[in-house]
Write a protein that holds these residues in place. Structure first.
Motif, mmCIF file in Angstrom:
data_model
loop_
_atom_site.group_PDB
_atom_site.id
_atom_site.type_symbol
_atom_site.label_atom_id
_atom_site.label_comp_id
_atom_site.label_asym_id
_atom_site.label_seq_id
_atom_site.Cartn_x
_atom_site.Cartn_y
_atom_site.Cartn_z
ATOM 1 N N SER A 91 63.344 106.264 63.291
ATOM 2 C CA SER A 91 62.915 105.368 62.223
ATOM 3 C C SER A 91 64.049 104.416 61.885
ATOM 4 O O SER A 91 65.217 104.799 61.927
ATOM 5 C CB SER A 91 62.501 106.167 60.979
ATOM 6 O OG SER A 91 62.208 105.313 59.881
ATOM 7 N N ARG A 114 68.097 106.184 53.191
ATOM 8 C CA ARG A 114 66.999 106.927 52.553
ATOM 9 C C ARG A 114 65.657 106.456 53.102
ATOM 10 O O ARG A 114 64.789 107.259 53.454
ATOM 11 C CB ARG A 114 67.041 106.732 51.038
ATOM 12 C CG ARG A 114 65.970 107.527 50.265
ATOM 13 C CD ARG A 114 65.844 107.069 48.840
ATOM 14 N NE ARG A 114 65.229 105.756 48.755
ATOM 15 C CZ ARG A 114 63.913 105.537 48.797
ATOM 16 N NH1 ARG A 114 63.074 106.558 48.930
ATOM 17 N NH2 ARG A 114 63.434 104.310 48.713
ATOM 18 N N LEU A 117 65.095 107.679 56.714
ATOM 19 C CA LEU A 117 64.733 109.095 56.812
ATOM 20 C C LEU A 117 63.295 109.319 56.384
ATOM 21 O O LEU A 117 62.541 110.053 57.025
ATOM 22 C CB LEU A 117 65.682 109.950 55.984
ATOM 23 C CG LEU A 117 65.553 111.453 56.228
ATOM 24 C CD1 LEU A 117 66.104 111.827 57.595
ATOM 25 C CD2 LEU A 117 66.264 112.259 55.151
ATOM 26 N N ARG A 118 62.896 108.671 55.293
ATOM 27 C CA ARG A 118 61.527 108.833 54.812
ATOM 28 C C ARG A 118 60.503 108.213 55.759
ATOM 29 O O ARG A 118 59.325 108.549 55.705
ATOM 30 C CB ARG A 118 61.380 108.237 53.420
ATOM 31 C CG ARG A 118 62.009 109.095 52.323
ATOM 32 C CD ARG A 118 61.663 108.609 50.927
ATOM 33 N NE ARG A 118 62.077 109.565 49.906
ATOM 34 C CZ ARG A 118 61.331 110.556 49.478
ATOM 35 N NH1 ARG A 118 60.112 110.738 49.996
ATOM 36 N NH2 ARG A 118 61.768 111.392 48.556
ATOM 37 N N CYS A 121 58.253 109.963 61.471
ATOM 38 C CA CYS A 121 56.895 110.499 61.617
ATOM 39 C C CYS A 121 56.897 112.026 61.686
ATOM 40 O O CYS A 121 55.833 112.643 61.622
ATOM 41 C CB CYS A 121 56.233 109.914 62.855
ATOM 42 S SG CYS A 121 57.066 110.304 64.417
ATOM 43 N N VAL A 122 58.076 112.635 61.819
ATOM 44 C CA VAL A 122 58.243 114.086 61.797
ATOM 45 C C VAL A 122 59.142 114.419 60.621
ATOM 46 O O VAL A 122 60.226 113.851 60.482
ATOM 47 C CB VAL A 122 58.862 114.608 63.114
ATOM 48 C CG1 VAL A 122 59.134 116.103 63.033
ATOM 49 C CG2 VAL A 122 57.962 114.285 64.291
ATOM 50 N N GLN A 123 58.720 115.332 59.774
ATOM 51 C CA GLN A 123 59.494 115.687 58.590
ATOM 52 C C GLN A 123 60.720 116.514 58.972
ATOM 53 O O GLN A 123 60.593 117.611 59.529
ATOM 54 C CB GLN A 123 58.638 116.485 57.615
ATOM 55 C CG GLN A 123 59.361 116.997 56.384
ATOM 56 C CD GLN A 123 59.801 115.875 55.451
ATOM 57 O OE1 GLN A 123 59.061 114.942 55.214
ATOM 58 N NE2 GLN A 123 61.000 115.985 54.917
ATOM 59 N N PRO A 124 61.933 116.030 58.704
ATOM 60 C CA PRO A 124 63.129 116.828 59.020
ATOM 61 C C PRO A 124 63.344 117.917 57.974
ATOM 62 O O PRO A 124 62.963 117.769 56.808
ATOM 63 C CB PRO A 124 64.254 115.795 58.971
ATOM 64 C CG PRO A 124 63.772 114.774 57.989
ATOM 65 C CD PRO A 124 62.276 114.712 58.146
ATOM 66 N N ALA A 125 63.967 118.995 58.397
ATOM 67 C CA ALA A 125 64.343 120.062 57.463
ATOM 68 C C ALA A 125 65.746 119.868 56.934
ATOM 69 O O ALA A 125 66.118 120.439 55.902
ATOM 70 C CB ALA A 125 64.230 121.422 58.148
ATOM 71 N N PRO A 139 64.203 113.527 51.240
ATOM 72 C CA PRO A 139 63.150 114.543 51.158
ATOM 73 C C PRO A 139 63.568 115.914 51.685
ATOM 74 O O PRO A 139 62.736 116.807 51.811
ATOM 75 C CB PRO A 139 62.035 113.945 52.019
ATOM 76 C CG PRO A 139 62.764 113.160 53.057
ATOM 77 C CD PRO A 139 63.977 112.580 52.351
ATOM 78 N N CYS A 140 64.848 116.076 52.022
ATOM 79 C CA CYS A 140 65.314 117.347 52.561
ATOM 80 C C CYS A 140 66.780 117.536 52.205
ATOM 81 O O CYS A 140 67.441 116.608 51.717
ATOM 82 C CB CYS A 140 65.123 117.407 54.082
ATOM 83 S SG CYS A 140 66.115 116.186 54.989
#
Length: 216
Positions: A91, A114, A117-118, A121-125, A139-140
């Motif tokens: 992204s 920011r 990261l947002r 398309c895949v949510q990082p941990a 978000p993590c």
């Protein structure tokens, strides 16, 4: 008085090239996938600051990842394509010169990271962010890594994507504003760029009016 601990490594602790050590440690703690964050364009007189977020596939990491500033443009372009062909997710986000002027370059750089990261398309941990500051509003969970683009392959990949993207943006600007030489200096304060500013004046919404020499 006790000294504040820092994440800044000693010179001999910095690997010759970045590796996947930091990412593996996070993954072993059960936090996967891991994203790398970096930006390009904090220093120029013109153009946006651009950030990238990259989640690498641990089984398909491109060879040669490194700090984007330590490689020639041809190598950056090659690795840029390799990252997009192999990464789990990529992204890119930017903050304009006008927005930089309304806040400051540090806040703008963190905001670009920011947004990047947002935008994955895949949510990082977990996220590894280059520098001393963790961007607010992620978000993590995250960790700031000093000289991260020389230590983490995920951050190095993000640095390459951000740098190539921003360079392409500034080269496109050169076709609209041919007198400034953006195709060669991509907005940095070279002698040619400064001379063009004196002769033609700054470009509204492209030059950073809070940077010297404009704010003087």
């Amino acid at each position: 008085m006790a000294r504040t601990q820092t994440d800044s490594p000693l010179l001999f602790d910095i690997p010759v090239r970045p590796d996947f050590t930091l990412e593996r440690a996070v993954i072993r703690d059960g936090l996967a996938p891991v994203a790398g964050l970096d930006e390009a364009g904090r220093g120029p007189l013109a153009g946006p600051v651009v950030a990238a977020a990259v989640i690498l596939d641990p089984e398909r990491i491109p060879d040669g990842l490194d700090d984007s500033k330590r490689m020639p443009p041809e190598t950056r372009e090659m690795l840029y394509s390799a990252i997009f062909n192999t990464a789990v997710a990529v992204s890119v986000a930017s903050v304009s010169a006008s927005s930089i002027d309304r806040s400051d370059i540090l806040r703008a750089s963190l905001e670009a990271m920011r947004r990047a990261l947002r935008g994955l398309c895949v949510q990082p941990a977990f996220a590894l962010a280059d520098g001393r500051d963790i961007p607010p509003g992620l978000p993590c969970a995250a960790r700031a890594v000093v000289k991260g683009d020389q230590r983490s392959q995920s951050i190095a990949a993000a640095s390459i994507v951000a740098k190539v993207t921003r360079d392409r943006m500034m080269m496109r600007s050169a076709t609209v504003n041919p007198h400034y030489g953006f195709e060669t200096h991509v907005g940095y304060a070279t002698e040619r760029h400064r001379s063009a500013i004196v002769e033609h004046g700054p470009i509204t919404r492209l030059h950073r009016m809070t940077f010297a020499p404009f704010r003087l």
